[in-house]
Design a protein around this motif. Structure first.
Motif, short mmCIF file in Angstrom:
data_model
loop_
_atom_site.label_atom_id
_atom_site.label_comp_id
_atom_site.label_asym_id
_atom_site.label_seq_id
_atom_site.Cartn_x
_atom_site.Cartn_y
_atom_site.Cartn_z
N ASN A 34 0.84 -1.19 0.00
CA ASN A 34 0.00 0.00 0.00
C ASN A 34 0.88 1.24 0.00
O ASN A 34 1.37 1.64 1.04
CB ASN A 34 -0.91 0.00 1.24
CG ASN A 34 -1.87 1.18 1.21
OD1 ASN A 34 -1.82 2.03 0.32
ND2 ASN A 34 -2.75 1.23 2.20
N ASP A 36 0.23 4.21 -0.04
CA ASP A 36 -0.29 5.37 0.69
C ASP A 36 -0.16 5.20 2.20
O ASP A 36 -0.55 6.07 2.96
CB ASP A 36 -1.76 5.59 0.33
CG ASP A 36 -1.91 5.97 -1.13
OD1 ASP A 36 -2.78 5.40 -1.79
OD2 ASP A 36 -1.13 6.82 -1.60
N SER A 51 -5.50 8.85 -0.55
CA SER A 51 -4.91 8.79 -1.87
C SER A 51 -5.53 9.81 -2.82
O SER A 51 -6.74 10.02 -2.82
CB SER A 51 -5.09 7.39 -2.47
OG SER A 51 -4.66 7.35 -3.81
N GLU A 52 -4.69 10.42 -3.64
CA GLU A 52 -5.16 11.35 -4.67
C GLU A 52 -5.11 10.69 -6.04
O GLU A 52 -5.27 11.36 -7.06
CB GLU A 52 -4.29 12.61 -4.66
CG GLU A 52 -4.34 13.38 -3.35
CD GLU A 52 -3.44 14.60 -3.37
OE1 GLU A 52 -3.78 15.58 -4.05
OE2 GLU A 52 -2.38 14.57 -2.69
N ALA A 53 -4.91 9.38 -6.06
CA ALA A 53 -4.74 8.64 -7.32
C ALA A 53 -5.95 8.72 -8.23
O ALA A 53 -5.82 8.63 -9.45
CB ALA A 53 -4.42 7.18 -7.01
N ASN A 54 -7.14 8.88 -7.65
CA ASN A 54 -8.36 8.91 -8.46
C ASN A 54 -8.81 10.33 -8.80
O ASN A 54 -9.92 10.54 -9.30
CB ASN A 54 -9.49 8.18 -7.72
CG ASN A 54 -9.17 6.73 -7.48
OD1 ASN A 54 -8.92 5.97 -8.42
ND2 ASN A 54 -9.15 6.32 -6.22
N TRP A 56 -8.41 14.75 -7.61
CA TRP A 56 -8.67 15.61 -6.45
C TRP A 56 -10.13 15.57 -6.01
O TRP A 56 -10.43 15.71 -4.83
CB TRP A 56 -8.28 17.06 -6.77
CG TRP A 56 -9.10 17.67 -7.88
CD1 TRP A 56 -8.83 17.61 -9.21
CD2 TRP A 56 -10.31 18.41 -7.73
NE1 TRP A 56 -9.82 18.28 -9.92
CE2 TRP A 56 -10.73 18.78 -9.05
CE3 TRP A 56 -11.09 18.80 -6.65
CZ2 TRP A 56 -11.89 19.52 -9.28
CZ3 TRP A 56 -12.25 19.53 -6.88
CH2 TRP A 56 -12.64 19.88 -8.19
#
Length: 237
Positions: A34, A36, A51-54, A56
């Protein structure tokens, strides 16, 4: 007696070393699987970082997911002095215009908050419950149902707003009903529905709306789910 004490102390040290090794192993394992996950901080607390992966607009911040330390936001100030993330301002304005066209008078009661402001609100809520006769520990538990711990509040992202009615012209119920039915058309979701408290950890807040974008808000609304459930979908893993 002295030998016994030394032996006992030595055993304690061995136990502590073993426990520390186990904790480091767990942390390392989580770090591998993981990205994050954050290692224990110097104050002994371990926080999972949101997480900002998807994108903002879909960052999931709650009691288990803390705002990244390097999170930045550009703010736009509203007419009443409240501020919001500049990226949500156009849709927020459209939503308010539509509500006003329907005869409602509403305003943003709370927008962006600093870490310090969030801490102040939490402290005040705890103090209020203590003054009602609750123990400090019980007061903290009760306060946590209403005020998020600093670092876990969507208000610190700037993409969440508390919307209230100007009760001299509109009732709160009418405003809340309109928002519940129409907010998704402008990219906002009712973040803490009454039937999802066991998942969100927050009691019903009919005034708290969070921006996620029109497409995702429409899906969340249609499915009758909360953001935690939506983000648990396989497509986000």
């Amino acid at each position: 007696m002295k030998r016994y004490i030394k032996r006992k102390t030595y055993k304690k040290k061995i136990i502590l070393i073993l426990l520390l090794a186990i904790l480091i192993g767990i942390a390392a394992n989580n770090t591998i699987f993981n990205p994050d996950f954050s290692l224990p901080s110097f104050n002994g607390l371990t926080h999972h970082i949101a997480s900002e992966a998807n994108g903002w607009n879909l960052i999931l911040v709650n009691r288990d997911n803390y705002i990244p330390d390097d999170y930045e936001v550009e703010l736009t100030e509203l007419s009443n002095g409240e501020k919001v993330d500049s990226r949500i301002y156009p849709e927020l304005q459209k939503m308010f215009n539509a509500a006003r066209a329907s005869g409602l008078d509403l305003f943003v009661a709370a927008g962006y908050r600093t870490q310090e402001k969030q801490q102040q609100l939490l402290d005040e809520k705890v103090e209020a419950y203590v003054n009602e006769g609750n123990s400090k520990s019980e007061a903290k538990k009760l306060a946590a149902q209403w005020v998020a711990a600093p670092g876990t509040s969507e208000h610190q992202l700037g993409i969440a707003v508390d919307i209230n009615a100007r009760t001299t012209k509109s009732s709160s119920d009418k405003v809340y009903r309109w928002l519940a039915k129409n907010a998704h058309l402008y990219g906002f979701i009712k973040r803490y529905p009454s039937d999802k408290s066991d998942i969100t950890g927050v009691v019903n807040e009919p005034w708290h709306y969070r921006y996620v974008g029109t497409e995702d808000a429409t899906k969340i609304y249609a499915q009758g789910i909360c953001l935690e459930e939506y983000m648990a979908d396989d497509k986000f893993r």
